[in-house]
Design an enzyme around this catalytic site. Structure first.
Site, PDB file in Angstrom:
ATOM      1  N   ASP A  76      -3.017  -1.910   0.365  1.00 41.45           N
ATOM      2  CA  ASP A  76      -2.181  -1.569  -0.797  1.00 41.45           C
ATOM      3  C   ASP A  76      -1.407  -0.282  -0.504  1.00 41.45           C
ATOM      4  O   ASP A  76      -0.216  -0.171  -0.790  1.00 41.45           O
ATOM      5  CB  ASP A  76      -3.046  -1.347  -2.045  1.00 41.45           C
ATOM      6  CG  ASP A  76      -3.789  -2.621  -2.447  1.00 41.45           C
ATOM      7  OD1 ASP A  76      -3.387  -3.695  -1.966  1.00 41.45           O
ATOM      8  OD2 ASP A  76      -4.763  -2.529  -3.219  1.00 41.45           O
TER       9      ASP A  76
ATOM     10  N   SER B  43      -9.801  -1.429   4.633  1.00 37.19           N
ATOM     11  CA  SER B  43     -10.145  -1.970   3.316  1.00 37.19           C
ATOM     12  C   SER B  43      -8.893  -2.492   2.622  1.00 37.19           C
ATOM     13  O   SER B  43      -7.772  -2.233   3.056  1.00 37.19           O
ATOM     14  CB  SER B  43     -10.772  -0.869   2.466  1.00 37.19           C
ATOM     15  OG  SER B  43      -9.765   0.056   2.099  1.00 37.19           O
ATOM     16  N   LYS B  44      -9.134  -3.209   1.537  1.00 36.40           N
ATOM     17  CA  LYS B  44      -8.030  -3.727   0.734  1.00 36.40           C
ATOM     18  C   LYS B  44      -7.142  -2.572   0.269  1.00 36.40           C
ATOM     19  O   LYS B  44      -5.926  -2.690   0.234  1.00 36.40           O
ATOM     20  CB  LYS B  44      -8.600  -4.489  -0.459  1.00 36.40           C
ATOM     21  CG  LYS B  44      -7.555  -5.161  -1.302  1.00 36.40           C
ATOM     22  CD  LYS B  44      -8.182  -5.883  -2.450  1.00 36.40           C
ATOM     23  CE  LYS B  44      -8.098  -5.123  -3.753  1.00 36.40           C
ATOM     24  NZ  LYS B  44      -6.777  -4.675  -4.156  1.00 36.40           N
ATOM     25  N   ARG B  45      -7.784  -1.454  -0.048  1.00 37.83           N
ATOM     26  CA  ARG B  45      -7.025  -0.288  -0.525  1.00 37.83           C
ATOM     27  C   ARG B  45      -6.052   0.226   0.530  1.00 37.83           C
ATOM     28  O   ARG B  45      -4.955   0.659   0.216  1.00 37.83           O
ATOM     29  CB  ARG B  45      -7.977   0.828  -0.971  1.00 37.83           C
ATOM     30  CG  ARG B  45      -7.908   1.071  -2.461  1.00 37.83           C
ATOM     31  CD  ARG B  45      -8.957   2.039  -2.945  1.00 37.83           C
ATOM     32  NE  ARG B  45     -10.296   1.467  -2.830  1.00 37.83           N
ATOM     33  CZ  ARG B  45     -11.293   2.019  -2.145  1.00 37.83           C
ATOM     34  NH1 ARG B  45     -11.124   3.164  -1.523  1.00 37.83           N
ATOM     35  NH2 ARG B  45     -12.471   1.433  -2.088  1.00 37.83           N
TER      36      ARG B  45
END
Ligand code: GLU
Length: 509
Positions: free
Chosen positions: A272, A267-269
């Site tokens: 990050d 995921s994008k998380r």
């Protein structure tokens, strides 16, 4: 079904384009090109609540950057236009109505509040955790054209009561299809709910629109993420109920791209958290004002990004790992796409980039590298930069590395590793540098072979070996223990600058 291969990428414009999405585009594109077919881009924007300003334009930019341009799209047009579902709204109603007429779908008048009440009742009855499902077991207790009398239904319609159209999923049947990657898959319809096909505002849901459009646009093969597999039984029933079974595209549900540890979908998380991009290009979220970094802006070449993505879930059946887009078109086959998820490995992604940088011509790299250099050294000359690119490209994994690896060609570097010189420093070495400097001042053809010749001569005079002096010299010219050949560096930065850097270092020692 026509013989011509027609595939589609059907994104909902709701935000940044995740690398899984780009891989879906890529496999569509490769399959279409491999079979001499057509690649359609269809914008699936029927869910107006998820509309995000700029997201559609962003998808186009990403595809353009990757070199995966569609043959038909909202921008290009084509024989099946319009390609944006919100502009096709008028088309769907007749199909939903046709299903109602044939008894495969029904009107449902339940308000959102009523549905919510049913959900909370379910929770109260000790069924907490079990979601209320609108299906064959519950539909008779709800307000719809199956539970109400014809007179009641007509009255509600007469009063313009809002309604949705739901598919009537049969109880206790099975539906089966053959996935191009996973083989035969069977679903028990008892587990499937009566999905809404047409919403109260007249917009179709994804389920109705995807089937109608794949049919009308004569799609022969549909590749989509594994996360859409649970929707397949509804779609299968729709193809059947609309009488289009013979025209149903062949489906392939692509494996997920997993977190680096293999534990769940990337995921994008995760990006990050672990410090790598997950979107193709920078995405500026208009709602939060937040910018998420993309592979492009972090310094990837599009061909490396595409090569890396192709290998995330597909194997070419041979040792070769580096492919150009046209080679991928040549070798791609859906049979070699894996069933299992593919773990994302950022180090490997950078390796692809480094390899593509290494194999790119200096001329091709020039416009890509230049912005990263100009940001620090505005007055850079293209001929000089081309030479620098040729000298450092094999050391660069990302485009910004060209500055890290070559900054000393453009500025007098700070000597960061002075201690490494000091550790083995003595008077003889100082004397060597002083006399070599003298010799260098009188060199007229400032060229690396001549520079090296004077160096060797001075070494001999001082009874030193090359190995004694190379490291101090490198640190004096570069600031650290890296970079291409030192004599080439000296040639590039010029006589005056070379002498200045040696002198600077001597004064610190
Ligand atoms: N609109 C769906 C999405 O956003 C497309 C799924 C499909 O390809 O059927 O991914």
């Amino acid at each position: 079904m026509s013989n011509k291969v027609r595939v589609r990428f059907a994104p909902s414009p709701t935000g940044g384009l995740h690398l899984g999405g780009v891989r879906t585009v890529l496999y569509n594109y490769l399959f279409a090109r491999h079979h001499g077919g057509e690649f359609v881009l269809r914008i699936e924007d029927t869910d107006q609540t998820r509309f995000v300003e700029g997201a559609e334009e962003y998808i186009y930019k990403c595809l353009e950057w990757c070199g995966l341009e569609p043959d038909e799209s909202t921008k290009k047009g084509g024989p099946y236009a319009p390609y944006r579902q919100s502009e096709r709204k008028h088309l769907y109603y007749q199909y939903a109505q046709q299903l109602v007429d044939k008894g495969y779908a029904y009107y449902a008048f339940d308000t959102p509040e009523e549905l919510e009440r049913r959900r909370s009742e379910m929770a109260k009855d000790g069924h907490a955790g079990t979601n209320f499902q609108y299906d064959a077991t519950t539909r008779r207790q709800m307000r719809n054209s199956l539970s109400l009398s014809t007179a009641e239904v007509l009255e509600l319609l007469d009063k313009n009561t809002p309604y949705v159209i739901r598919i009537k999923v049969p109880f206790g049947q099975t539906v089966t299809f053959t996935d191009m990657i996973r083989g035969e898959i069977t679903f028990d319809t008892s587990l499937v709910d009566d999905k809404v096909l047409l919403k109260a505002d007249g917009m179709p849901t994804y389920h109705l629109a995807v089937v109608v459009d794949d049919y009308l646009m004569k799609i022969t093969h549909a590749f989509r993420g594994e996360e859409w597999l649970p929707s397949a039984p509804v779609h299968l029933l729709l193809w059947k109920y609309l009488g289009w079974e013979a025209d149903m595209p062949q489906w392939a549900h692509l494996p997920l791209i997993l977190k680096p540890d293999g534990n769940g979908k990337l995921s994008k998380r995760d990006g990050d958290r672990l410090g790598f991009p997950v979107f193709a290009m920078d995405w500026n979220d208009p709602k939060t004002g937040e910018t998420t970094r993309g592979f492009k802006e972090i310094g990837f070449l599009p061909e490396a990004f595409v090569n890396m993505l192709a290998m995330l879930g597909w194997n070419p059946g041979k040792e070769q790992e580096l492919f150009s887009l046209s080679e991928l078109v040549q070798y791609f086959s859906i049979e070699r796409v894996h069933k299992g998820g593919a773990k994302f490995d950022y180090e490997k992604a950078k390796w692809y980039n480094q390899q593509h940088i290494h194999h790119s011509s200096d001329e091709k790299l020039l416009p890509l590298v230049k912005p990263y250099i100009v940001a620090h050294a505005p007055a850079v000359d293209d001929t000089y930069l081309l030479k620098v690119i040729g000298l450092v490209k094999e050391r660069c994994g990302l485009l910004p590395d060209f500055w890290e690896q070559g900054h000393f060609f453009f500025e007098t570097p700070e000597i960061k590793e002075l201690d490494a010189i000091k550790a083995k420093w003595d008077d003889n070495k100082r004397s060597f540098f002083n006399s070599w400097k003298e010799n260098l001042s009188s060199v007229s053809d400032w060229e690396h072979t001549t520079i090296e010749q004077t160096f060797t001569d001075s070494l001999q005079q001082h009874g030193l070996k090359k190995g004694d002096i190379m490291l101090p010299l490198r640190i004096m010219l570069v600031g650290g223990k890296y970079g291409p050949g030192v004599f080439v560096i000296a040639e590039m930065i010029g006589k005056e600058e070379t002498l200045k850097r040696i002198q600077n270092a001597l004064s610190l020692l």
